[in-house]
Design a protein around this motif. Structure first.
Motif, PDB file in Angstrom:
ATOM      1  N   ALA A  83       0.832  -1.383   0.052  1.00  0.00           N
ATOM      2  CA  ALA A  83       0.092  -0.017   0.056  1.00  0.00           C
ATOM      3  C   ALA A  83       0.866   1.052   0.121  1.00  0.00           C
ATOM      4  N   VAL A  84       0.350   2.309  -0.779  1.00  0.00           N
ATOM      5  CA  VAL A  84       1.374   3.303  -0.942  1.00  0.00           C
ATOM      6  C   VAL A  84       1.131   4.387   0.243  1.00  0.00           C
ATOM      7  N   VAL A  85       2.089   4.594   0.884  1.00  0.00           N
ATOM      8  CA  VAL A  85       2.179   5.525   1.973  1.00  0.00           C
ATOM      9  C   VAL A  85       3.498   6.497   1.697  1.00  0.00           C
ATOM     10  N   GLU A  86       3.353   7.425   0.694  1.00  0.00           N
ATOM     11  CA  GLU A  86       4.453   8.046   0.158  1.00  0.00           C
ATOM     12  C   GLU A  86       5.245   8.728   1.026  1.00  0.00           C
ATOM     13  N   PRO A  87       6.607   8.585   1.061  1.00  0.00           N
ATOM     14  CA  PRO A  87       7.360   7.948  -0.117  1.00  0.00           C
ATOM     15  C   PRO A  87       7.570   6.408   0.084  1.00  0.00           C
ATOM     16  N   PHE A  88       6.842   5.650   0.606  1.00  0.00           N
ATOM     17  CA  PHE A  88       7.067   4.404   1.042  1.00  0.00           C
ATOM     18  C   PHE A  88       6.104   3.477   0.428  1.00  0.00           C
ATOM     19  N   ASP A  89       6.429   2.142   0.456  1.00  0.00           N
ATOM     20  CA  ASP A  89       5.385   1.210   0.063  1.00  0.00           C
ATOM     21  C   ASP A  89       5.295   0.359   1.570  1.00  0.00           C
ATOM     22  N   LEU A  90       3.946   0.261   1.988  1.00  0.00           N
ATOM     23  CA  LEU A  90       4.003  -0.373   3.278  1.00  0.00           C
ATOM     24  C   LEU A  90       3.585  -1.815   2.932  1.00  0.00           C
ATOM     25  N   ILE A  91       4.479  -2.941   3.665  1.00  0.00           N
ATOM     26  CA  ILE A  91       4.333  -4.227   3.075  1.00  0.00           C
ATOM     27  C   ILE A  91       3.695  -4.881   4.074  1.00  0.00           C
ATOM     28  N   TYR A  92       2.728  -5.511   3.867  1.00  0.00           N
ATOM     29  CA  TYR A  92       1.610  -6.224   4.598  1.00  0.00           C
ATOM     30  C   TYR A  92       1.073  -7.733   4.102  1.00  0.00           C
ATOM     31  N   GLU A  93       0.681  -8.481   4.883  1.00  0.00           N
ATOM     32  CA  GLU A  93       0.211  -9.753   4.422  1.00  0.00           C
ATOM     33  C   GLU A  93      -1.179  -9.968   5.346  1.00  0.00           C
TER      34      GLU A  93
END
Length: 89
Positions: free
Chosen positions: A59-69
């Protein structure tokens, strides 16, 4: 609502955020994922799959990609980390 599980890696990544704006976006996205765990994109680069597996979403949390499962059997969301856009090959 699913149970939210935050890994140590995610907690370290989140603690390093200095911008109030990014912190607000992160909190908003985490609430959205808690309500709708399937909203993230399953289109994950191979480099991220190699680290976290094939079932993760981003999921985009600019300037990051939040990685989850999301684990539907356990009704739990495991939040793995924040990856800067520029760090993803």
């Amino acid at each position: 609502m699913p149970r939210m599980i935050y890994t140590d890696g995610f907690l370290d990544d989140a603690a390093a955020i200095w911008s109030d704006r990014v912190q607000d976006r992160l909190e908003h996205m985490l609430r959205a994922i808690e309500a709708f765990p399937g909203i993230g994109s399953p289109d994950i680069p191979a480099s991220i799959e190699a680290v976290y597996g094939t079932c993760v979403r981003k999921a985009v949390v600019e300037p990051f990609d939040l990685i989850y499962e999301y684990d539907p059997d356990a009704d739990a969301v495991i939040v793995y980390g924040l990856i800067p856009f520029r760090a993803v090959p």
